[in-house]
Design a protein around this motif. Structure first.
Motif, short mmCIF file in Angstrom:
data_model
loop_
_atom_site.label_atom_id
_atom_site.label_comp_id
_atom_site.label_asym_id
_atom_site.label_seq_id
_atom_site.Cartn_x
_atom_site.Cartn_y
_atom_site.Cartn_z
N ILE A 51 3.94 -8.14 10.70
CA ILE A 51 3.36 -9.22 9.89
C ILE A 51 3.49 -8.82 8.43
CG2 ILE A 51 1.29 -10.58 9.42
CD1 ILE A 51 0.28 -9.66 12.23
N GLU A 52 4.06 -9.70 7.63
CA GLU A 52 4.24 -9.42 6.21
C GLU A 52 3.18 -10.17 5.40
OE1 GLU A 52 8.27 -9.19 3.79
OE2 GLU A 52 7.46 -11.23 3.70
N ILE A 53 2.42 -9.43 4.60
CA ILE A 53 1.38 -10.00 3.73
C ILE A 53 1.89 -10.00 2.30
CG2 ILE A 53 -1.02 -9.87 3.00
CD1 ILE A 53 -0.67 -10.40 5.98
N TYR A 54 1.77 -11.14 1.63
CA TYR A 54 2.31 -11.31 0.28
C TYR A 54 1.18 -11.57 -0.72
CZ TYR A 54 4.87 -13.60 -3.56
OH TYR A 54 5.38 -13.96 -4.79
N ASN A 55 1.27 -10.93 -1.88
CA ASN A 55 0.31 -11.15 -2.96
C ASN A 55 0.90 -12.17 -3.93
OD1 ASN A 55 -1.51 -11.04 -5.07
ND2 ASN A 55 -0.91 -9.01 -5.76
N SER A 56 0.35 -13.38 -3.92
CA SER A 56 0.89 -14.47 -4.74
C SER A 56 0.32 -14.50 -6.15
CB SER A 56 0.61 -15.81 -4.06
OG SER A 56 -0.79 -16.02 -3.92
N SER A 57 -0.57 -13.56 -6.49
CA SER A 57 -1.20 -13.58 -7.81
C SER A 57 -0.40 -12.72 -8.79
CB SER A 57 -2.63 -13.05 -7.72
OG SER A 57 -2.63 -11.67 -7.44
N ALA A 58 -0.84 -12.77 -10.05
CA ALA A 58 -0.19 -11.99 -11.10
C ALA A 58 -0.86 -10.65 -11.33
CB ALA A 58 -0.18 -12.78 -12.41
N LYS A 86 -1.96 2.78 -0.34
CA LYS A 86 -0.94 1.76 -0.12
C LYS A 86 -1.53 0.38 0.16
CE LYS A 86 2.53 5.01 1.60
NZ LYS A 86 3.41 5.36 2.74
N THR A 87 -2.86 0.30 0.29
CA THR A 87 -3.48 -1.01 0.53
C THR A 87 -3.56 -1.84 -0.75
OG1 THR A 87 -5.66 0.01 0.24
CG2 THR A 87 -4.82 -0.20 2.49
N LYS A 88 -3.22 -1.24 -1.89
CA LYS A 88 -3.16 -2.01 -3.14
C LYS A 88 -1.79 -2.67 -3.23
CE LYS A 88 -6.40 0.66 -5.97
NZ LYS A 88 -6.57 1.43 -7.23
N ILE A 89 -1.79 -3.99 -3.29
CA ILE A 89 -0.54 -4.74 -3.35
C ILE A 89 -0.33 -5.21 -4.78
CG2 ILE A 89 0.81 -6.61 -2.34
CD1 ILE A 89 -1.09 -6.66 -0.01
N GLY A 90 0.79 -4.85 -5.36
CA GLY A 90 1.10 -5.26 -6.72
C GLY A 90 1.41 -6.74 -6.81
N PRO A 91 1.47 -7.27 -8.02
CA PRO A 91 1.77 -8.70 -8.20
C PRO A 91 3.13 -9.07 -7.64
CG PRO A 91 1.86 -7.52 -10.29
CD PRO A 91 1.30 -6.58 -9.30
N ARG A 92 3.16 -10.14 -6.85
CA ARG A 92 4.38 -10.66 -6.22
C ARG A 92 5.04 -9.62 -5.31
NH1 ARG A 92 1.97 -14.00 -8.79
NH2 ARG A 92 2.82 -15.56 -10.21
N GLN A 93 4.21 -8.74 -4.71
CA GLN A 93 4.71 -7.72 -3.81
C GLN A 93 4.19 -7.97 -2.40
OE1 GLN A 93 7.01 -5.37 -4.79
NE2 GLN A 93 6.95 -6.50 -6.72
N VAL A 94 4.75 -7.25 -1.42
CA VAL A 94 4.39 -7.44 -0.02
C VAL A 94 4.02 -6.11 0.61
CG1 VAL A 94 5.89 -9.45 0.24
CG2 VAL A 94 6.77 -7.19 0.78
N VAL A 95 3.33 -6.20 1.76
CA VAL A 95 3.04 -5.04 2.58
C VAL A 95 3.28 -5.45 4.03
CG1 VAL A 95 0.59 -5.53 2.89
CG2 VAL A 95 1.40 -3.18 3.03
N LEU A 96 3.80 -4.53 4.83
CA LEU A 96 4.15 -4.82 6.21
C LEU A 96 3.13 -4.19 7.15
CD1 LEU A 96 6.65 -6.43 7.17
CD2 LEU A 96 7.64 -4.26 7.91
N ILE A 97 2.61 -5.00 8.07
CA ILE A 97 1.64 -4.53 9.06
C ILE A 97 2.28 -4.67 10.44
CG2 ILE A 97 -0.63 -4.92 10.09
CD1 ILE A 97 -1.57 -5.99 7.42
N TRP A 98 2.26 -3.58 11.20
CA TRP A 98 2.87 -3.56 12.53
C TRP A 98 1.83 -3.96 13.58
CZ3 TRP A 98 8.04 -2.82 13.06
CH2 TRP A 98 8.72 -2.30 11.95
N ALA A 99 2.09 -5.07 14.27
CA ALA A 99 1.19 -5.53 15.34
C ALA A 99 1.71 -4.98 16.66
CB ALA A 99 1.14 -7.05 15.36
#
Length: 297
Positions: A51-58, A86-99
């Motif tokens: 599952i890919e989580i995306y940070n849409s903020s600036a 690594k739980t800090k997501i930068g602006p317009r960046q993503v993090v991958l979670i393995w289900a």
């Protein structure tokens, strides 16, 4: 006074909480892959659903403490661990979670699996586990197909034939302006002419610039000569400024002899004779030829 301080402190706390809530609300479930056959491999060498989580903020968003689940009746099924940088997501960046059901593998491995043979519900909740941030229902997908936003962060979801884990969901492979230019000039003739024109114009500009600098330097030398009194008119000053090279050589040699500690040649006279030739002796080949021997009778 104390009541006022307490009120300001409570107001500041509310503002911090509000900013935090607003930050986590910018998270989006950007892409999901349930049937991983030949796709991305996790750090342990396993191919599982992700599952890919995306940070849409600036701004940077801290997602530690948020919950992710595949059961709408159990919003607190898996909490994203706190204390992981690594739980800090930068602006317009993503993090991958393995289900993949291997929660012991680390922060980004859930305690539940996604079933590739049925629809899968995925919900993302805030740190309290009560406010729903984002949710998506993933249909049954073919092997190595993903389901997500056609462009990062948008609410629309479609089947993506080319999964892009930890990368942008949409990449522009062409430039409309470049394509239009290539259509009008397939052979590149206009491009060549434009490039050569730019080069020649630059050379002309440089020539004019250095010529102007040279004339300015001569005028300044002439003005200094007029101020010194060695010339009365501008023409004389320019003529005086244009000192021939042989005279400069003689002056330099005289200054050098004068500055030496020993003056052995006080009566020496230096004569510089200018030789005019119609050709350059450096490029003449006659000096490289051997002299023809003369026969004596």
């Amino acid at each position: 006074m104390n009541v006022r301080k307490i009120g300001l402190l409570l107001l500041a706390c509310c503002a911090v909480v509000g900013v935090s809530a607003q930050s986590t609300s910018a998270l989006r479930i950007n892409e999901v892959l349930t049937n991983n056959v030949n796709n991305y491999v996790d750090p342990f060498g396993n191919r599982g659903a992700w599952i890919e989580i995306y940070n849409s903020s600036a701004g940077t968003v801290q997602m530690a403490g948020c919950y992710i689940t595949n059961d709408p009746n159990n919003p607190k099924k898996y909490m994203i661990s706190k204390g992981d940088l690594k739980t800090k997501i930068g602006p317009r960046q993503v993090v991958l979670i393995w289900a993949d059901g291997f929660a012991h593998h680390g922060t980004f491995h859930t305690n539940f699996k996604l079933d590739p043979t049925t629809e899968n519900y995925i919900g993302l909740y805030d740190a309290g586990g009560k406010k729903l941030i984002d949710e998506v229902t993933v249909p049954v997908l073919a092997p190595d197909q993903s389901f997500g936003s056609p462009r990062d962060g948008v609410k629309e979801r479609i089947v993506l034939k080319n999964p892009t884990p930890e990368a942008a969901n949409y990449v522009e492979n062409s430039n409309p302006k470049v394509d239009k230019f290539a259509e009008k000039d397939p052979e590149g003739v206009s491009m060549s002419i434009t490039a050569m024109s730019v080069v020649f114009i630059a050379l002309i500009v440089l020539y004019l610039f250095f010529k102007l600098v040279g004339k300015t330097a001569i005028r300044m030398s002439a003005r200094r000569a007029m101020k010194a009194g060695s010339a009365t008119t501008m023409a004389e000053a320019k003529q005086e400024a244009d000192v021939p090279g042989d005279i400069l050589a003689v002056i330099s040699m005289a200054i050098y002899e004068h500055q030496e500690a020993e003056h052995d040649y006080e009566d020496a006279i230096l004569t510089v004779k200018q030789v005019k030739r119609s050709y350059s002796p450096w490029s003449s080949k006659i000096y490289g030829l051997r002299q023809i021997p003369q026969r004596k009778f």
